[in-house]
Scaffold this active site. Structure first.
Site, short mmCIF file in Angstrom:
data_model
loop_
_atom_site.label_atom_id
_atom_site.label_comp_id
_atom_site.label_asym_id
_atom_site.label_seq_id
_atom_site.Cartn_x
_atom_site.Cartn_y
_atom_site.Cartn_z
N LYS A 197 0.85 -1.20 0.00
CA LYS A 197 0.00 0.00 0.00
C LYS A 197 0.88 1.25 0.00
CE LYS A 197 -1.71 2.99 2.85
NZ LYS A 197 -1.89 4.14 1.96
N GLY A 250 7.06 5.16 7.81
CA GLY A 250 6.18 6.30 7.94
C GLY A 250 6.40 6.98 9.28
N SER A 251 5.38 7.67 9.74
CA SER A 251 5.54 8.48 10.95
C SER A 251 5.51 7.60 12.20
CB SER A 251 4.43 9.52 11.03
OG SER A 251 3.19 8.86 11.14
N THR A 252 6.09 8.14 13.27
CA THR A 252 6.09 7.43 14.55
C THR A 252 4.66 7.25 15.06
OG1 THR A 252 8.31 8.18 15.07
CG2 THR A 252 6.91 7.61 16.94
N GLU A 253 3.82 8.26 14.82
CA GLU A 253 2.43 8.18 15.28
C GLU A 253 1.71 6.97 14.65
OE1 GLU A 253 0.44 11.74 14.18
OE2 GLU A 253 -1.49 11.04 14.95
N GLY A 255 3.23 4.40 13.23
CA GLY A 255 3.97 3.20 13.63
C GLY A 255 3.48 2.66 14.96
N GLU A 272 10.07 1.61 10.29
CA GLU A 272 11.07 2.64 9.96
C GLU A 272 10.35 3.97 10.14
OE1 GLU A 272 14.10 2.00 9.36
OE2 GLU A 272 14.15 -0.07 8.70
N CYS A 306 13.71 11.12 6.45
CA CYS A 306 13.59 10.68 7.85
C CYS A 306 14.86 10.94 8.64
CB CYS A 306 13.20 9.22 7.88
SG CYS A 306 14.29 8.20 6.89
N GLU A 403 9.58 16.12 15.08
CA GLU A 403 10.00 16.06 13.69
C GLU A 403 9.18 17.06 12.88
OE1 GLU A 403 8.81 12.57 11.32
OE2 GLU A 403 10.89 12.46 10.68
P1 NAD Z 1 2.33 8.43 7.64
O1 NAD Z 1 2.62 7.66 8.87
O2 NAD Z 1 1.28 9.49 7.71
O3 NAD Z 1 1.91 7.46 6.46
C1 NAD Z 1 2.74 6.41 6.04
C2 NAD Z 1 1.88 5.35 5.41
O4 NAD Z 1 1.06 4.77 6.42
C3 NAD Z 1 0.94 5.86 4.33
O5 NAD Z 1 0.85 4.90 3.30
C4 NAD Z 1 -0.38 5.97 5.07
O6 NAD Z 1 -1.51 5.89 4.24
C5 NAD Z 1 -0.30 4.77 6.00
N1 NAD Z 1 -1.15 4.83 7.19
C6 NAD Z 1 -1.67 5.92 7.80
N2 NAD Z 1 -2.43 5.56 8.85
C7 NAD Z 1 -2.39 4.21 8.91
C8 NAD Z 1 -2.97 3.23 9.79
N3 NAD Z 1 -3.74 3.59 10.82
N4 NAD Z 1 -2.71 1.93 9.56
C9 NAD Z 1 -1.90 1.55 8.55
N5 NAD Z 1 -1.34 2.42 7.67
C10 NAD Z 1 -1.58 3.74 7.85
O7 NAD Z 1 3.73 9.05 7.16
P2 NAD Z 1 3.97 10.01 5.92
O8 NAD Z 1 3.49 11.37 6.30
O9 NAD Z 1 3.48 9.37 4.67
O10 NAD Z 1 5.57 10.00 5.84
C11 NAD Z 1 6.36 10.85 6.59
C12 NAD Z 1 6.91 10.10 7.79
O11 NAD Z 1 7.62 8.95 7.36
C13 NAD Z 1 7.91 10.92 8.58
O12 NAD Z 1 7.66 10.78 9.95
C14 NAD Z 1 9.24 10.29 8.23
O13 NAD Z 1 10.24 10.45 9.19
C15 NAD Z 1 8.86 8.86 8.04
N6 NAD Z 1 9.86 8.16 7.23
C16 NAD Z 1 10.68 7.26 7.83
C17 NAD Z 1 11.66 6.61 7.09
C18 NAD Z 1 12.59 5.61 7.73
O14 NAD Z 1 13.17 4.80 7.00
N7 NAD Z 1 12.77 5.62 9.04
C19 NAD Z 1 11.78 6.87 5.73
C20 NAD Z 1 10.92 7.77 5.15
C21 NAD Z 1 9.94 8.41 5.91
#
Ligand code: NAD
Length: 505
Positions: A197, A250-253, A255, A272, A306, A403
């Site tokens: 996804k 994605g975001s810590t929230e 995650g 991640e 990130c 962040e």
């Molecule tokens: P996000 O957490 O908002 O979304 C990431 C993904 O998760 C999207 O596909 C989103 O649709 C999905 N998602 C959202 N809510 C969900 C849920 N309840 N259950 C399952 N999936 C859900 O993050 P973003 O805004 O797309 O990306 C930015 C964040 O990603 C930043 O915090 C950045 O630091 C982090 N990031 C981390 C790395 C790493 O390798 N550590 C790399 C790139 C980005």
């Protein structure tokens, strides 16, 4: 060069994207509800495409297809070398279409074309080749045992690595194609199947990738792609009992939510997540490298990285020189549309991200921070935010702790080396860090003191598939890349046997 923008209009490339479709079991299909999400070009703010807004029902069909393929005899019996060959074939197809895919990425995400082509695409192709090589190198161990009782037998054991099963890959919007491959390539190399996804903001290159996956001859159902919002699509993937592992970036929230939901059936997870990474410049650093290095550590990809070096920690003696140097470097960066010549900084991905970044900077200034550069969104069309440098920020201010995920750096003084450990680790995160110095003693001793998944010395943001990547503390769980990837996508199985020496008597 200047950071004044010109807003060249570029026509949407004639790229064949299966708009509004989902890839399920090797077929491009409509989502069950038929609803769609508009895709906005961040430079023009115009809607130029639509992607399907899938439902939990669509996710269920995709997971079932992935599960059927995983359980199939043909998949279980496929030679590891042949799984590697699928990845290599895909690498060749992507390589041949690198310009097309980079163009599409820049349209979707807004990043400069040169970044799409020479960072995102280069990483994508390398990662496929790297993991393709791993497919034939899954190996266990042969163990001699020391049983604590004597039953006359003698014991031997071996371990083998078994693929975890169906992997749910969930990716963000900052490096869309690279992130998709970061999930798909190791999963396939190690014998798993995938439902991916992508972010609802940037799904187009992942959809085009789906076409190339079909063209490369991946068996139906080995890789499925479902587009849509985090809830219901991502959450349905995490909740589905046939998914055995979630590979999330994605975001810590988000995650944290995924980790909680995955506990229901003990799904494996790699997370991640976000960061607030320090860039540490010592007084003895080579300033000709350290100042541009510190600047690009945070301003590259408009800070939407990130591991962005969002906390600049500088030894007092050179604090003004470095902070002013970073601000001056920022003033010379060309901000603009992805396809303008010499552009180094594109727009942020969305109006929401722009509001978040500008809101956090405004609040930081209201909380007493001094603005050295940037600090105000650029007028006109497009989600542009300039490189921004702040100093004298209270350590407890939101802007110093959270962040931002934009081109905003917060600079602080380091009075002596003994306080570096506390200063660098004064964060909930632990993803990356860099130390800029000419002194090898200091570099290695200080690298050991920083709590983060990666420490760079005299460089920042060098990622390589050979090097394990991930974070400590709130930056995540587990590692991707390198030999660590094998642990992320397989389970060790121990097989123990009793041999009876009596047969030889
Ligand atoms: P996000 O957490 O908002 O979304 C990431 C993904 O998760 C999207 O596909 C989103 O649709 C999905 N998602 C959202 N809510 C969900 C849920 N309840 N259950 C399952 N999936 C859900 O993050 P973003 O805004 O797309 O990306 C930015 C964040 O990603 C930043 O915090 C950045 O630091 C982090 N990031 C981390 C790395 C790493 O390798 N550590 C790399 C790139 C980005």
């Amino acid at each position: 060069m200047s950071n004044m923008m010109s807003r060249a209009e570029t026509r949407f490339p004639a790229v064949d994207v299966p708009e509004g479709k989902l890839l399920i079991d090797g077929q491009w299909v409509e989502g069950a509800t038929g609803t769609r999400i508009p895709v906005v070009n961040p430079a023009t703010e115009q809607v130029f495409a639509y992607v399907a807004s899938a439902s939990a029902e669509d996710v269920g069909r995709a997971v079932e297809a992935a599960h059927r393929r995983f359980e199939s005899r043909s998949w279980q019996n496929m030679r590891p070398l042949d799984r590697g060959r699928l990845l290599e074939t895909l690498a060749l197809l992507i390589e041949a279409r690198a310009e097309e895919l980079a163009t599409l990425e820049s349209w979707d995400n807004g990043k400069p074309y040169a970044v799409s082509r020479h960072v995102d695409l280069a990483f994508t192709i390398d990662a496929l080749r790297y993991y393709g090589g791993w497919a034939s190198k899954m190996a266990g161990e042969y163990l001699t045992l020391s049983p604590f009782f004597d039953d006359g037998g003698t014991y031997r054991a071996y371990t083998e690595r078994r693929p975890v099963g169906v992997v749910g890959g969930i990716t963000p919007w900052n490096f869309p194609l690279g992130q998709a491959i970061q999930k798909i390539a190791p999963a396939i190399a190690f014998g798993c199947t995938v439902v991916l996804k992508p972010s609802e903001l940037t799904s187009l290159t992942t959809l085009r990738l789906g076409e190339l996956i079909c063209e490369a001859g991946f068996p139906d159902g080995a890789v499925n792609i479902v587009t849509g919002y985090g809830d219901p699509v991502g959450s349905a993937l995490v909740a589905h009992p046939m998914v055995r592992k979630i590979a999330f970036t994605g975001s810590t929230e988000t995650g944290r939510k995924i980790l909680a939901a995955a506990s229901a059936d003990m799904k494996r997870v790699t997370l991640e997540l976000g960061g607030k990474s320090p860039t540490v410049v010592l007084a003895d650093a080579d300033m000709e490298q350290a100042i541009p290095g510190a600047a690009m550590a945070i301003f590259g990809n408009s800070g939407q990285v990130c591991t962005a070096g969002s906390r600049l920690i500088v030894q007092s003696e050179v604090f003004d020189q470095v902070v002013e140097g970073v601000a001056e470097f920022a003033s010379k960066l060309t901000i603009g549309h992805a396809f303008e010549p010499d552009v180094t900084i594109g727009p942020l991905v969305s109006d929401r991200q722009l509001d978040r970044v500008s809101g956090m900077v405004e609040q930081g200034i209201a909380d007493g921070a001094d603005l050295v550069a940037g600090g105000e969104r650029l007028s006109g069309t497009g989600f542009y935010y300039p490189p921004t440098v702040l100093r004298n920020v209270r350590p407890d201010a939101r802007i110093a702790r959270e962040e931002i995920f934009g081109p905003v750096v917060v600079a602080s003084r380091l009075e002596d080396l003994k306080s570096l450990k506390a200063a660098a680790n004064d964060t909930d995160y632990g993803l990356g860090a860099s130390i800029w110095t000419r002194d090898l003693n200091k570099a290695h001793l200080l690298a050991a003191q920083i709590d983060s998944g990666t420490v760079w010395i005299n460089t920042h943001n060098i990622l390589d598939t050979a090097m394990p990547f991930g974070g400590v503390k709130m930056s995540g769980l587990g590692r991707e890349f390198g030999s660590e990837a094998i642990n992320a996508f397989t389970e060790p199985k121990a097989v123990c046997m009793r041999l009876d020496p009596a047969v030889l008597e």
